[in-house]
Design an enzyme around this catalytic site. Sequence first.
Site, PDB file in Angstrom:
ATOM      1  N   LYS A 188      -0.340  -0.566  18.442  1.00  0.00           N
ATOM      2  CA  LYS A 188       0.630  -1.150  17.627  1.00  0.00           C
ATOM      3  C   LYS A 188       1.463  -2.293  18.528  1.00  0.00           C
ATOM      4  O   LYS A 188       1.700  -3.320  18.240  1.00  0.00           O
ATOM      5  CB  LYS A 188       1.574  -0.226  16.918  1.00  0.00           C
ATOM      6  CG  LYS A 188       1.182   0.560  15.926  1.00  0.00           C
ATOM      7  CD  LYS A 188       0.591  -0.042  14.682  1.00  0.00           C
ATOM      8  CE  LYS A 188       0.383   0.929  13.640  1.00  0.00           C
ATOM      9  NZ  LYS A 188      -0.208   0.345  12.541  1.00  0.00           N
ATOM     10  N   THR A 218       5.356   8.720   3.468  1.00  0.00           N
ATOM     11  CA  THR A 218       3.943   8.612   2.873  1.00  0.00           C
ATOM     12  C   THR A 218       3.080   9.725   3.603  1.00  0.00           C
ATOM     13  O   THR A 218       3.634  10.437   4.274  1.00  0.00           O
ATOM     14  CB  THR A 218       3.449   7.297   3.413  1.00  0.00           C
ATOM     15  OG1 THR A 218       3.124   7.235   4.788  1.00  0.00           O
ATOM     16  CG2 THR A 218       4.365   6.146   3.103  1.00  0.00           C
ATOM     17  N   TYR A 271      -1.710   5.325  19.519  1.00  0.00           N
ATOM     18  CA  TYR A 271      -1.216   4.662  18.526  1.00  0.00           C
ATOM     19  C   TYR A 271      -0.313   3.812  18.760  1.00  0.00           C
ATOM     20  O   TYR A 271      -0.056   2.604  18.229  1.00  0.00           O
ATOM     21  CB  TYR A 271      -0.731   5.884  17.453  1.00  0.00           C
ATOM     22  CG  TYR A 271       0.181   5.170  16.127  1.00  0.00           C
ATOM     23  CD1 TYR A 271      -0.357   4.839  15.173  1.00  0.00           C
ATOM     24  CD2 TYR A 271       1.635   5.162  15.969  1.00  0.00           C
ATOM     25  CE1 TYR A 271      -0.131   4.377  13.937  1.00  0.00           C
ATOM     26  CE2 TYR A 271       2.218   4.776  14.905  1.00  0.00           C
ATOM     27  CZ  TYR A 271       1.344   4.207  13.901  1.00  0.00           C
ATOM     28  OH  TYR A 271       1.936   3.636  12.634  1.00  0.00           O
ATOM     29  N   SER A 300       4.875  -0.799  14.085  1.00  0.00           N
ATOM     30  CA  SER A 300       5.687   0.369  13.761  1.00  0.00           C
ATOM     31  C   SER A 300       6.925   0.433  14.875  1.00  0.00           C
ATOM     32  O   SER A 300       6.834  -0.392  15.902  1.00  0.00           O
ATOM     33  CB  SER A 300       4.643   1.551  13.980  1.00  0.00           C
ATOM     34  OG  SER A 300       5.449   2.635  14.527  1.00  0.00           O
ATOM     35  N   SER A 349      -2.817   3.570  -0.861  1.00  0.00           N
ATOM     36  CA  SER A 349      -1.807   4.543  -0.779  1.00  0.00           C
ATOM     37  C   SER A 349      -0.747   4.134  -0.046  1.00  0.00           C
ATOM     38  O   SER A 349      -0.503   3.009   0.575  1.00  0.00           O
ATOM     39  CB  SER A 349      -2.520   5.692  -0.072  1.00  0.00           C
ATOM     40  OG  SER A 349      -2.785   5.357   1.395  1.00  0.00           O
TER      41      SER A 349
HETATM   42  N1  NAP Z   1       4.589   5.705   6.934  1.00  0.00           N
HETATM   43  C1  NAP Z   1       5.352   5.631   8.130  1.00  0.00           C
HETATM   44  O1  NAP Z   1       6.204   6.117   8.552  1.00  0.00           O
HETATM   45  C2  NAP Z   1       4.794   4.251   9.092  1.00  0.00           C
HETATM   46  C3  NAP Z   1       5.795   4.103  10.133  1.00  0.00           C
HETATM   47  C4  NAP Z   1       5.203   3.082  10.829  1.00  0.00           C
HETATM   48  C5  NAP Z   1       3.999   2.420  10.646  1.00  0.00           C
HETATM   49  N2  NAP Z   1       3.341   2.531   9.455  1.00  0.00           N
HETATM   50  C6  NAP Z   1       2.170   1.932   9.282  1.00  0.00           C
HETATM   51  O2  NAP Z   1       1.915   1.659   7.917  1.00  0.00           O
HETATM   52  C7  NAP Z   1       0.631   1.351   7.585  1.00  0.00           C
HETATM   53  C8  NAP Z   1       0.279   2.032   6.087  1.00  0.00           C
HETATM   54  O3  NAP Z   1       0.635   3.616   6.347  1.00  0.00           O
HETATM   55  P1  NAP Z   1       1.370   4.376   5.400  1.00  0.00           P
HETATM   56  O4  NAP Z   1       2.395   4.870   5.836  1.00  0.00           O
HETATM   57  O5  NAP Z   1       1.137   3.733   4.249  1.00  0.00           O
HETATM   58  O6  NAP Z   1       0.057   5.695   5.367  1.00  0.00           O
HETATM   59  P2  NAP Z   1      -1.294   6.103   4.676  1.00  0.00           P
HETATM   60  O7  NAP Z   1      -1.042   6.318   3.050  1.00  0.00           O
HETATM   61  O8  NAP Z   1      -2.167   6.967   5.385  1.00  0.00           O
HETATM   62  O9  NAP Z   1      -2.046   4.673   4.559  1.00  0.00           O
HETATM   63  C9  NAP Z   1      -2.990   4.143   5.556  1.00  0.00           C
HETATM   64  C10 NAP Z   1      -3.874   3.411   4.669  1.00  0.00           C
HETATM   65  O10 NAP Z   1      -4.826   2.650   5.683  1.00  0.00           O
HETATM   66  C11 NAP Z   1      -6.244   2.714   5.098  1.00  0.00           C
HETATM   67  N3  NAP Z   1      -7.102   2.782   6.062  1.00  0.00           N
HETATM   68  C12 NAP Z   1      -7.189   3.549   7.153  1.00  0.00           C
HETATM   69  N4  NAP Z   1      -8.542   3.209   7.795  1.00  0.00           N
HETATM   70  C13 NAP Z   1      -8.976   2.166   7.249  1.00  0.00           C
HETATM   71  C14 NAP Z   1     -10.142   1.459   7.822  1.00  0.00           C
HETATM   72  N5  NAP Z   1     -11.046   1.723   8.496  1.00  0.00           N
HETATM   73  N6  NAP Z   1     -10.428   0.591   6.856  1.00  0.00           N
HETATM   74  C15 NAP Z   1      -9.815   0.208   5.817  1.00  0.00           C
HETATM   75  N7  NAP Z   1      -8.619   0.868   5.618  1.00  0.00           N
HETATM   76  C16 NAP Z   1      -8.037   2.052   6.264  1.00  0.00           C
HETATM   77  C17 NAP Z   1      -6.290   4.111   4.226  1.00  0.00           C
HETATM   78  O11 NAP Z   1      -7.123   3.944   3.217  1.00  0.00           O
HETATM   79  P3  NAP Z   1      -8.561   4.474   3.023  1.00  0.00           P
HETATM   80  O12 NAP Z   1      -8.439   5.958   3.782  1.00  0.00           O
HETATM   81  O13 NAP Z   1      -9.188   4.534   1.683  1.00  0.00           O
HETATM   82  O14 NAP Z   1      -9.459   3.703   4.187  1.00  0.00           O
HETATM   83  C18 NAP Z   1      -4.600   4.170   3.622  1.00  0.00           C
HETATM   84  O15 NAP Z   1      -4.587   3.558   2.403  1.00  0.00           O
HETATM   85  C19 NAP Z   1      -0.148   1.562   8.690  1.00  0.00           C
HETATM   86  O16 NAP Z   1      -0.857   0.672   9.537  1.00  0.00           O
HETATM   87  C20 NAP Z   1       0.826   2.808   9.468  1.00  0.00           C
HETATM   88  O17 NAP Z   1       0.441   2.498  11.026  1.00  0.00           O
HETATM   89  C21 NAP Z   1       3.657   3.539   8.738  1.00  0.00           C
END
Ligand code: NAP
Length: 257
Positions: free
Chosen positions: A151, A182, A147, A134, A12
């Site tokens: 990070k 996302t 969180y 992040s 995702s």
């Molecule tokens: N979107 C933003 O604004 C933003 C900003 C700063 C940082 N980030 C970082 O970007 C990364 C991706 O986030 P995203 O925005 O793409 O949100 P997301 O769609 O919720 O993606 C998070 C992903 O992590 C996986 N995950 C969660 N727990 C896990 C575990 N125990 N083992 C393996 N996989 C796991 C989930 O897959 P499953 O549930 O299938 O395991 C999911 O695919 C994260 O590290 C987040 O902190 C995002």
Amino acid sequence: MNKIIWITGAGSGIGKALAMAYNENGNTIILSGRKKAQLEDVAGVLSNAYILPLDVVDEQAIAAAVAEVEAKFGKVDILINNAGVSQRALVTETSNEVGRQLMEVNFFGSIHLTKAVLPLMLKSGTGNIVGMSSVAGKFGFPLRSYYAASKHALHGFYEALGLELKDTDIHTSVVCPGRIKTNISKNALKGDGAAHAEMDPGQAKGVDVDVCAAKIKRGITRNKAEIYVGGMEILMIYFKRYTPWLFRFIAKRINPK
Ligand SMILES: NC(=O)c1ccc[n+]([C@@H]2O[C@H](COP(=O)([O-])OP(=O)(O)OC[C@H]3O[C@@H](n4cnc5c(N)ncnc54)[C@H](OP(=O)(O)O)[C@@H]3O)[C@@H](O)[C@H]2O)c1
């Protein structure tokens, strides 16, 4: 060219977009995450994908996954520790158990997989290791205490590792996205561990995930130690660094949702 690229959280959001961005030049993308069906959907649109379900909190599963990758491919060129979970709860509302869970996924999950893959990279003498931080890895923000802590911890670890690897061709990068569109806020944990289950308004107005992935990919290719991607919120990193008083003035006035 024919790189082996391992992405966690690849089913995702940013992980999926990164998988698409690297879908070129005969690259093989190893897709990890807990939800196999999502990984299969992503694999369906890639040229060369290998589905490897993995919960990054499970150390034994990490060891088995790395053994499988070594047997199948013999190397990992780029490891992107993207898996992560956010938080939407005040400190006073967040149970210690949920706090530990956030550290387990975001910090230990990332570094344990990195440590397990490192011997493979040291053998080939080259590679890129990416930690997904992040903007909350650069400054604290309300409703995201654990969180932000998880990070921030990544920065210390990957900076230290990068320095230990200074005489090799293995590079560490830490990515600091701002708000990217996302489902991260929907999947974020409330204080009792239940999903926040809401698309926060700030999240909905976030940067497009494919634009984000392209920028991350460019930064990795350039072996950048830190990669910033997002909107105006990225300015807060610089305010905190150069004018901490201005950072606090603005941070107190931002809606955390
Ligand atoms: N979107 C933003 O604004 C933003 C900003 C700063 C940082 N980030 C970082 O970007 C990364 C991706 O986030 P995203 O925005 O793409 O949100 P997301 O769609 O919720 O993606 C998070 C992903 O992590 C996986 N995950 C969660 N727990 C896990 C575990 N125990 N083992 C393996 N996989 C796991 C989930 O897959 P499953 O549930 O299938 O395991 C999911 O695919 C994260 O590290 C987040 O902190 C995002």
